[in-house]
Write a protein that holds these residues in place. Sequence first.
Motif, PDB file in Angstrom:
ATOM      1  N   UNK A 146      54.146  39.463  30.210  1.00 50.14           N
ATOM      2  CA  UNK A 146      54.706  39.158  31.424  1.00 50.14           C
ATOM      3  C   UNK A 146      53.737  39.674  32.504  1.00 50.14           C
ATOM      4  N   UNK A 147      53.432  38.503  33.193  1.00 48.13           N
ATOM      5  CA  UNK A 147      52.359  39.012  34.464  1.00 48.13           C
ATOM      6  C   UNK A 147      52.943  38.410  35.660  1.00 48.13           C
ATOM      7  N   UNK A 148      52.719  39.075  36.845  1.00 47.69           N
ATOM      8  CA  UNK A 148      53.009  38.505  38.208  1.00 47.69           C
ATOM      9  C   UNK A 148      51.822  38.995  39.313  1.00 47.69           C
ATOM     10  N   UNK A 149      51.714  38.095  40.090  1.00 46.16           N
ATOM     11  CA  UNK A 149      50.732  38.288  41.228  1.00 46.16           C
ATOM     12  C   UNK A 149      51.283  37.647  42.511  1.00 46.16           C
ATOM     13  N   UNK A 150      51.144  38.354  43.703  1.00 48.98           N
ATOM     14  CA  UNK A 150      51.674  37.967  44.829  1.00 48.98           C
ATOM     15  C   UNK A 150      50.595  36.691  45.308  1.00 48.98           C
ATOM     16  N   UNK A 151      51.079  35.526  45.806  1.00 43.02           N
ATOM     17  CA  UNK A 151      50.200  34.586  46.253  1.00 43.02           C
ATOM     18  C   UNK A 151      49.551  34.925  47.610  1.00 43.02           C
ATOM     19  N   UNK A 152      50.405  35.683  48.511  1.00 48.13           N
ATOM     20  CA  UNK A 152      49.962  35.908  49.923  1.00 48.13           C
ATOM     21  C   UNK A 152      50.240  37.373  50.332  1.00 48.13           C
ATOM     22  N   UNK A 153      49.545  37.776  51.332  1.00 44.39           N
ATOM     23  CA  UNK A 153      49.693  39.298  51.681  1.00 44.39           C
ATOM     24  C   UNK A 153      50.763  39.375  52.568  1.00 44.39           C
ATOM     25  N   UNK A 154      51.890  40.153  51.933  1.00 40.03           N
ATOM     26  CA  UNK A 154      53.035  40.357  53.101  1.00 40.03           C
ATOM     27  C   UNK A 154      52.711  41.094  54.397  1.00 40.03           C
ATOM     28  N   UNK A 155      53.424  40.888  55.301  1.00 44.14           N
ATOM     29  CA  UNK A 155      53.401  41.374  56.833  1.00 44.14           C
ATOM     30  C   UNK A 155      53.488  42.892  56.494  1.00 44.14           C
ATOM     31  N   UNK A 186      51.695  44.927  54.591  1.00 41.34           N
ATOM     32  CA  UNK A 186      51.274  45.264  53.352  1.00 41.34           C
ATOM     33  C   UNK A 186      49.775  45.634  53.525  1.00 41.34           C
ATOM     34  N   UNK A 187      49.470  46.632  52.693  1.00 38.92           N
ATOM     35  CA  UNK A 187      47.953  46.897  52.360  1.00 38.92           C
ATOM     36  C   UNK A 187      47.401  46.145  51.311  1.00 38.92           C
ATOM     37  N   UNK A 188      48.267  45.761  50.464  1.00 34.87           N
ATOM     38  CA  UNK A 188      47.848  45.328  49.137  1.00 34.87           C
ATOM     39  C   UNK A 188      48.981  44.058  48.643  1.00 34.87           C
ATOM     40  N   UNK A 189      48.533  43.229  47.748  1.00 38.51           N
ATOM     41  CA  UNK A 189      49.342  42.223  47.050  1.00 38.51           C
ATOM     42  C   UNK A 189      50.019  42.979  45.899  1.00 38.51           C
ATOM     43  N   UNK A 190      51.260  42.701  45.882  1.00 40.23           N
ATOM     44  CA  UNK A 190      51.992  43.378  44.781  1.00 40.23           C
ATOM     45  C   UNK A 190      51.448  42.535  43.315  1.00 40.23           C
ATOM     46  N   UNK A 191      51.564  43.214  42.291  1.00 42.00           N
ATOM     47  CA  UNK A 191      50.988  42.803  41.186  1.00 42.00           C
ATOM     48  C   UNK A 191      51.582  43.492  39.747  1.00 42.00           C
ATOM     49  N   UNK A 192      51.510  42.871  38.737  1.00 43.71           N
ATOM     50  CA  UNK A 192      52.192  43.920  37.713  1.00 43.71           C
ATOM     51  C   UNK A 192      52.005  43.165  36.367  1.00 43.71           C
TER      52      UNK A 192
END
Length: 321
Positions: free
Chosen positions: A180-189, A191-197
Motif C-alpha cells: 500500500x502506498x500513499x502520497x499527497x498531491x498538494x501541500x496543505x496550508x 504544512x512543511x512537507x507533503x504527507x506520504x507513507x
Amino acid sequence: MQRRSQLARVCCTAPLRLLILMIPLNAYAADVVMYGYLDLGVVKETGTSTRLDRGFFNYLGVRGEEDLGAKSSATFNLQMRFSPDTGMQERSTTLFQGESTVGLKNAALGHLRLGRAMTPLWQEKWRYDPWYDSASMGSLEVYNGDFNSDGLPTVDYHNYSRVGNGVFYTSPSVGGIRFNGMAEAQLAAGATARSRGMAVNFGEETLTAMISYEKNHLSDNILYAAGSYRMDQFTMIGAYSRTDFSGGGASQRSMLLAGTYAINLNLLRFGYGRLNGSLGRKTSVGYIYGLSKRTNIYSDVYREKISSSKTGLAIGFTHSL
C-alpha cells in the motif's frame, strides 16, 4: 377525441418510459452497496460520571464498482461518521470523514484511488489491536503505533489518521504479499512537507505481518511493525512502533502484546501496552457475545496509567449493516 388519443398514448407509454429509465439504474444498483456499523455502550471510569460512548466508530457509507471489462472496474467509496447517542456528525467539519474516493481497479495492476482516505499505516494496523484501534474503552490503539498523520493543529482531529488530496495505491496480492502506498498531491496550508507513507503486508489468516513507514505534514517520521499468529481458536498479536518528531530530537515508542480466543460466535480478547517505557501503560480484557453474525453484546474491563491511574468498565452492543 384527439385530446383523448394523446392522453391514451401518454398513459400507455409512461410505464414503458419508466421501465426504460429503471433498467440502467437497476443494473448499476446491483454493484452499489450501502454499509454501516452501530456501536453504543454504557461506560463508567474512575473519577467520571457514567456515560454513553462508542466501543468502535459508527459509520454509514455507500460504495460501488462498475465492471469495465478486461478484469478492470471503476470504484467509489463515500463514508460518513456519526455519534449514535446524539445523531450528530462525529467530525463536524467533514461530512465524509471516513472516506471519499474514486478509483480504477485492475486484477493484475492493483487499485488506484484519488481523494480522501486512511493512510497505509492506519488502513491495516487496526488488525493488530483486538479492539480494532477504536481508541475507546478497552482499546490499545495508543500503544499500537499511534501517530498523527496530519501533525497540524486541528479543531476535531478529522485528519488524524487520514489524508485529503491524496493518491492511494494498493497492489494485488503476490505470494501473500501486498503493498500500500500513499502520497499527497498538494501541500496543505501550514504544512512543511507533503504527507506520504507505505506499508507492506504479508499473509491473511494463520500468519500475518506488517511493516510501515510514514511522514506527516511536519516531517515527523514513524516506523511501525506488527505480526500475528493463529493456532486454532487462539491468536497471538504483537506490535512495536517508533515515532521521531522533527525539530527537537524527541521520540516516542510503543509496544503491544495481545491475543484473542474464539469460541464459536464469541470472542475473548485481552492485551497489554506500554508507551515510552513507563510513560503510559494499559491492561484490557474483554468479551464479545455473538447473538448473530451481525449483532453482538460486548463487555470490557481495563486499567490505564499515564499521568494518573483509571479503571474502566463498559458494556454495549453492536450491529453491522
